[in-house]
Design a protein around this motif. Structure first.
Motif, PDB file in Angstrom:
ATOM      1  N   LEU A   1       0.847  -1.198   0.000  1.00 16.41           N
ATOM      2  CA  LEU A   1       0.000   0.000   0.000  1.00 16.41           C
ATOM      3  C   LEU A   1       0.879   1.243   0.000  1.00 16.41           C
ATOM      4  N   PRO A   2       0.381   2.335  -0.570  1.00 13.21           N
ATOM      5  CA  PRO A   2       1.120   3.598  -0.407  1.00 13.21           C
ATOM      6  C   PRO A   2       1.230   3.892   1.084  1.00 13.21           C
ATOM      7  N   ASN A   3       2.321   4.523   1.508  1.00  9.27           N
ATOM      8  CA  ASN A   3       2.479   4.715   2.951  1.00  9.27           C
ATOM      9  C   ASN A   3       1.944   6.053   3.413  1.00  9.27           C
ATOM     10  N   ALA A   4       1.385   6.812   2.489  1.00  5.73           N
ATOM     11  CA  ALA A   4       0.748   8.067   2.865  1.00  5.73           C
ATOM     12  C   ALA A   4      -0.223   8.449   1.770  1.00  5.73           C
ATOM     13  N   SER A   5      -1.244   9.185   2.151  1.00  2.61           N
ATOM     14  CA  SER A   5      -2.193   9.663   1.166  1.00  2.61           C
ATOM     15  C   SER A   5      -2.552  11.089   1.519  1.00  2.61           C
ATOM     16  N   GLY A   6      -2.458  11.962   0.534  1.00  2.00           N
ATOM     17  CA  GLY A   6      -2.813  13.361   0.777  1.00  2.00           C
ATOM     18  C   GLY A   6      -4.031  13.769  -0.017  1.00  2.00           C
ATOM     19  N   ILE A   7      -4.919  12.809  -0.224  1.00  2.98           N
ATOM     20  CA  ILE A   7      -6.059  13.100  -1.102  1.00  2.98           C
ATOM     21  C   ILE A   7      -6.992  14.143  -0.491  1.00  2.98           C
ATOM     22  N   LEU A   8      -7.198  14.068   0.814  1.00  2.00           N
ATOM     23  CA  LEU A   8      -8.119  15.021   1.437  1.00  2.00           C
ATOM     24  C   LEU A   8      -7.657  16.462   1.211  1.00  2.00           C
ATOM     25  N   VAL A   9      -6.367  16.703   1.348  1.00  2.00           N
ATOM     26  CA  VAL A   9      -5.830  18.055   1.158  1.00  2.00           C
ATOM     27  C   VAL A   9      -6.190  18.571  -0.238  1.00  2.00           C
ATOM     28  N   MET A  10      -6.028  17.696  -1.232  1.00  2.00           N
ATOM     29  CA  MET A  10      -6.378  18.061  -2.604  1.00  2.00           C
ATOM     30  C   MET A  10      -7.885  18.318  -2.711  1.00  2.00           C
ATOM     31  N   ALA A  11      -8.675  17.441  -2.108  1.00  2.00           N
ATOM     32  CA  ALA A  11     -10.139  17.578  -2.163  1.00  2.00           C
ATOM     33  C   ALA A  11     -10.588  18.894  -1.532  1.00  2.00           C
ATOM     34  N   GLU A  12      -9.968  19.260  -0.420  1.00  2.00           N
ATOM     35  CA  GLU A  12     -10.334  20.504   0.264  1.00  2.00           C
ATOM     36  C   GLU A  12     -10.110  21.697  -0.664  1.00  2.00           C
ATOM     37  N   THR A  13      -9.028  21.637  -1.439  1.00  2.00           N
ATOM     38  CA  THR A  13      -8.711  22.710  -2.373  1.00  2.00           C
ATOM     39  C   THR A  13      -9.710  22.742  -3.526  1.00  2.00           C
ATOM     40  N   VAL A  14      -9.952  21.569  -4.100  1.00  2.00           N
ATOM     41  CA  VAL A  14     -10.827  21.460  -5.273  1.00  2.00           C
ATOM     42  C   VAL A  14     -12.261  21.872  -4.946  1.00  2.00           C
ATOM     43  N   PHE A  15     -12.727  21.454  -3.780  1.00  2.00           N
ATOM     44  CA  PHE A  15     -14.143  21.637  -3.448  1.00  2.00           C
ATOM     45  C   PHE A  15     -14.407  22.859  -2.578  1.00  2.00           C
ATOM     46  N   VAL A  16     -13.475  23.790  -2.549  1.00  2.00           N
ATOM     47  CA  VAL A  16     -13.620  24.955  -1.687  1.00  2.00           C
ATOM     48  C   VAL A  16     -14.918  25.707  -1.992  1.00  2.00           C
ATOM     49  N   ASP A  17     -15.339  25.674  -3.257  1.00  2.00           N
ATOM     50  CA  ASP A  17     -16.571  26.383  -3.635  1.00  2.00           C
ATOM     51  C   ASP A  17     -17.804  25.472  -3.608  1.00  2.00           C
ATOM     52  N   ARG A  18     -17.619  24.217  -3.192  1.00  2.00           N
ATOM     53  CA  ARG A  18     -18.741  23.277  -3.120  1.00  2.00           C
ATOM     54  C   ARG A  18     -18.724  22.528  -1.790  1.00  2.00           C
ATOM     55  N   PRO A  19     -18.646  23.261  -0.678  1.00  2.00           N
ATOM     56  CA  PRO A  19     -18.463  22.582   0.608  1.00  2.00           C
ATOM     57  C   PRO A  19     -19.603  21.641   0.977  1.00  2.00           C
ATOM     58  N   GLU A  20     -20.827  22.042   0.703  1.00  2.00           N
ATOM     59  CA  GLU A  20     -21.970  21.193   1.071  1.00  2.00           C
ATOM     60  C   GLU A  20     -22.029  19.945   0.197  1.00  2.00           C
ATOM     61  N   GLN A  21     -21.963  20.173  -1.112  1.00  2.00           N
ATOM     62  CA  GLN A  21     -22.094  19.057  -2.050  1.00  2.00           C
ATOM     63  C   GLN A  21     -20.969  18.038  -1.868  1.00  2.00           C
ATOM     64  N   SER A  22     -19.800  18.500  -1.472  1.00  2.00           N
ATOM     65  CA  SER A  22     -18.635  17.613  -1.384  1.00  2.00           C
ATOM     66  C   SER A  22     -18.404  17.065   0.024  1.00  2.00           C
ATOM     67  N   ARG A  23     -19.275  17.425   0.976  1.00  2.00           N
ATOM     68  CA  ARG A  23     -19.039  17.048   2.378  1.00  2.00           C
ATOM     69  C   ARG A  23     -18.822  15.546   2.569  1.00  2.00           C
ATOM     70  N   GLU A  24     -19.707  14.740   2.015  1.00  2.00           N
ATOM     71  CA  GLU A  24     -19.615  13.292   2.205  1.00  2.00           C
ATOM     72  C   GLU A  24     -18.383  12.721   1.510  1.00  2.00           C
ATOM     73  N   LEU A  25     -18.098  13.186   0.302  1.00  2.00           N
ATOM     74  CA  LEU A  25     -16.911  12.698  -0.405  1.00  2.00           C
ATOM     75  C   LEU A  25     -15.646  13.050   0.382  1.00  2.00           C
ATOM     76  N   ARG A  26     -15.593  14.260   0.900  1.00  2.00           N
ATOM     77  CA  ARG A  26     -14.413  14.655   1.689  1.00  2.00           C
ATOM     78  C   ARG A  26     -14.295  13.809   2.957  1.00  2.00           C
ATOM     79  N   ARG A  27     -15.426  13.500   3.569  1.00  2.00           N
ATOM     80  CA  ARG A  27     -15.396  12.643   4.763  1.00  2.00           C
ATOM     81  C   ARG A  27     -14.842  11.251   4.403  1.00  2.00           C
ATOM     82  N   LEU A  28     -15.302  10.718   3.282  1.00  2.00           N
ATOM     83  CA  LEU A  28     -14.833   9.401   2.838  1.00  2.00           C
ATOM     84  C   LEU A  28     -13.344   9.423   2.501  1.00  2.00           C
ATOM     85  N   LEU A  29     -12.891  10.492   1.865  1.00  2.00           N
ATOM     86  CA  LEU A  29     -11.475  10.604   1.520  1.00  2.00           C
ATOM     87  C   LEU A  29     -10.620  10.770   2.776  1.00  2.00           C
ATOM     88  N   ALA A  30     -11.146  11.468   3.772  1.00  2.00           N
ATOM     89  CA  ALA A  30     -10.424  11.617   5.041  1.00  2.00           C
ATOM     90  C   ALA A  30     -10.227  10.251   5.689  1.00  2.00           C
TER      91      ALA A  30
END
Length: 110
Positions: free
Chosen positions: A71-100
């Protein structure tokens, strides 16, 4: 027997896929081969983040799990998601939770 962590990660990938579909961010048509060949992190130069999740991240993670690759030993996907979805916080809430949760499952000490 498969390690519980692997099962948890596999479950998480299915939930991420499901959420992409729920939000209408799942695409039936694959991006071009050129777009998929991007070497940029998250293929930011050629794909949307949602496309990257669907066409690069999920298939790559499935191969790792199915073939027992390390497995990869680290994942920074949430950080990227937070940046991408900054203008869609409500719509992306569940996806960001899953990525976290995914980041936590992959992270050191998981």
């Amino acid at each position: 027997m498969m390690e519980q962590r692997i099962l948890d990660i596999a479950d998480q990938l299915l939930l991420i896929e499901q959420e992409l579909k729920v939000q209408g961010w799942w695409s039936e048509a694959a991006p071009s081969a050129e777009a998929l060949a991007s070497v940029e992190p998250f293929a930011v130069d050629r794909l949307s983040f949602e496309q990257w999740l669907q066409w690069i991240f999920l298939p790559r993670m499935r191969v790792i799990l199915e073939h027992g690759h390390p497995l990869p030993n680290a994942s920074g996907i949430l950080v990227m998601a937070e940046t991408v979805f900054v203008d869609r916080p409500e719509q992306s809430r569940e996806l960001r939770r899953l990525l976290a949760t995914f980041d936590q499952l992959i992270g050191p000490g998981a």
